[in-house]
Motif scaffolding. Structure first.
Motif, mmCIF file in Angstrom:
data_model
loop_
_atom_site.group_PDB
_atom_site.id
_atom_site.type_symbol
_atom_site.label_atom_id
_atom_site.label_comp_id
_atom_site.label_asym_id
_atom_site.label_seq_id
_atom_site.Cartn_x
_atom_site.Cartn_y
_atom_site.Cartn_z
ATOM 1 N N ASP A 126 0.824 -1.211 0.000
ATOM 2 C CA ASP A 126 0.000 0.000 0.000
ATOM 3 C C ASP A 126 0.856 1.260 0.000
ATOM 4 O O ASP A 126 0.576 2.214 -0.730
ATOM 5 C CB ASP A 126 -0.924 0.008 1.219
ATOM 6 N N TYR A 130 1.309 3.931 -3.063
ATOM 7 C CA TYR A 130 0.988 5.343 -2.846
ATOM 8 C C TYR A 130 2.124 6.240 -3.306
ATOM 9 O O TYR A 130 1.892 7.288 -3.920
ATOM 10 C CB TYR A 130 0.686 5.597 -1.373
ATOM 11 N N ALA A 133 1.836 6.499 -6.963
ATOM 12 C CA ALA A 133 0.760 7.420 -7.328
ATOM 13 C C ALA A 133 1.207 8.867 -7.166
ATOM 14 O O ALA A 133 0.915 9.724 -8.009
ATOM 15 C CB ALA A 133 -0.470 7.147 -6.469
ATOM 16 N N TRP A 154 -4.807 8.773 -14.132
ATOM 17 C CA TRP A 154 -4.747 8.637 -12.674
ATOM 18 C C TRP A 154 -5.863 7.710 -12.181
ATOM 19 O O TRP A 154 -5.628 6.847 -11.341
ATOM 20 C CB TRP A 154 -4.892 9.995 -11.991
ATOM 21 N N TYR A 158 -5.711 3.934 -10.285
ATOM 22 C CA TYR A 158 -6.398 3.503 -9.070
ATOM 23 C C TYR A 158 -7.104 2.169 -9.305
ATOM 24 O O TYR A 158 -7.134 1.308 -8.420
ATOM 25 C CB TYR A 158 -7.404 4.548 -8.596
ATOM 26 N N TYR A 161 -4.665 -0.460 -8.862
ATOM 27 C CA TYR A 161 -4.410 -0.653 -7.431
ATOM 28 C C TYR A 161 -5.422 -1.623 -6.820
ATOM 29 O O TYR A 161 -5.057 -2.542 -6.072
ATOM 30 C CB TYR A 161 -4.482 0.715 -6.756
ATOM 31 N N ASN A 260 -5.284 8.312 0.979
ATOM 32 C CA ASN A 260 -4.380 9.181 0.228
ATOM 33 C C ASN A 260 -4.308 8.782 -1.239
ATOM 34 O O ASN A 260 -4.298 9.635 -2.137
ATOM 35 C CB ASN A 260 -2.980 9.132 0.838
ATOM 36 N N THR A 261 -4.223 7.482 -1.492
ATOM 37 C CA THR A 261 -4.165 7.011 -2.880
ATOM 38 C C THR A 261 -5.445 7.385 -3.614
ATOM 39 O O THR A 261 -5.403 7.862 -4.758
ATOM 40 C CB THR A 261 -3.955 5.485 -2.912
#
Length: 329
Positions: A126, A130, A133, A154, A158, A161, A260-261
């Motif tokens: 994680d 991040y 990212a 972007w 995600y 992710y 945050n991500t």
């Protein structure tokens, strides 16, 4: 970091409202923060219920559904600030929340639980994603223009992710209670109410922030980095502290990092994808450096899979230093 500046479009007066007394605007902002707390709690409870129903793991639920739920205020403020043509409010809120999330939230969660034990592989995944990212977003901002295709990239990152987590995680949150059709309808209703409420409060908060800053002659970016960031991060804080006290250390920290991500890739990516290109202006160097430094600090103090009280205090001290620098500079 010279030349790295926050997203902006031509700032126009907020439509549909006359200027109000700045103290009244501040009261409205405080009311919005309280509303965010209750609505986000409702949203998190409903999304965790969905996680149980569909067998998601503790860390996946923390870094996706819980993170999305508790980041709803940041998303709403970012979207509203773009639509109302005051993007510094949304960008400042997200960047300030990012610093808060990787320092205050893990720190308070560890202190509340007397220390945390993390799933090292999951946690490393994680944090490193991040950082990836963060680099991707900063590279996109470097030329002072964010293109629609960059913003959409972007959001796609995600999605990658989420797929990565599904492939690398097996343990699931235990099911509790009825997960039948009636329960599913109830969860959908709760999610809908929370989302609509958060959207309305986000629009109100952005308008109140503009009035507050103009009334006192303050910077929208600085107020958002400090006041709005902390106010909208209250749901994340309470969710992580609650999870830590129940023994879910990975959920507590994954929620903060996952938020945050989500903030960087979705809360900024979706609003910025609404226009073909967004010019950027205003210095962000100090905040970006602080954010990178705080993420590195978080990784270093938890590299052994533990977050002890003394390390938690170090994280809280880092955030205090960030606030002091913003107030002095």
């Amino acid at each position: 970091m010279n030349g790295l500046k926050p997203c902006s479009v031509r700032a126009l007066p907020v439509r549909g409202s006359d200027r109000v007394d700045p103290w009244s605007a501040l009261a409205v902002m405080m009311g919005c923060f309280v509303g965010f707390h209750f609505l986000s709690e409702l949203l998190v409870d409903a999304t965790v219920g969905l996680a149980r129903k569909y067998g998601l793991s503790e860390s996946v639920a923390g870094a996706t559904l819980a993170a999305i739920g508790t980041s709803a205020p940041e998303f709403g403020s970012s979207l509203s600030s773009i639509l109302l043509e005051h993007p510094n409010v949304g960008v400042g809120t997200i960047l300030g929340s990012a610093v808060y999330n990787v320092t205050v939230i893990p720190g308070l969660a560890a202190l509340a639980a007397g220390g945390l034990t993390l799933e090292r592989a999951v946690y490393r995944r994680d944090v490193l994603f991040y950082l990836l990212a963060l680099v991707v977003v900063l590279v996109s901002l470097w030329d002072r223009v964010v293109l629609r295709v960059e913003a959409l990239a972007w959001v796609a990152l995600y999605g990658l992710y989420v797929l990565l987590m599904r492939r690398t995680d097996e343990s699931t949150i235990g099911a509790e209670g009825d997960t039948g059709e009636a329960s599913l309808r109830s969860l959908v209703v709760r999610v809908s109410v929370a989302v609509v409420g958060i959207a309305a409060l986000s629009d109100l908060m952005v308008r109140a922030t503009v009035d507050f800053c103009e009334g006192f002659g303050l910077s929208e970016s600085r107020v958002s980095l400090l006041l709005n960031a902390a106010g909208t991060s209250v749901p994340d804080t309470l969710a992580s502290v609650h999870a830590a006290r129940r023994g879910f250390g990975s959920l507590a920290v994954s929620n903060a990092v996952g938020s945050n991500t989500f903030d960087l890739l979705v809360c900024l990516g979706v609003p910025l994808s609404l226009v073909s290109r967004t010019p950027v202006h205003g210095e962000l160097g100090a905040t970006v450096l602080a954010l990178v430094g705080c993420v590195v600090l978080l990784y270093l103090v938890t590299v052994d899979g533990k977050l002890r009280n003394v390390e938690a205090l170090a994280l809280l001290g880092a955030y205090a230093a960030f606030v002091a620098c913003l107030l002095v500079l």
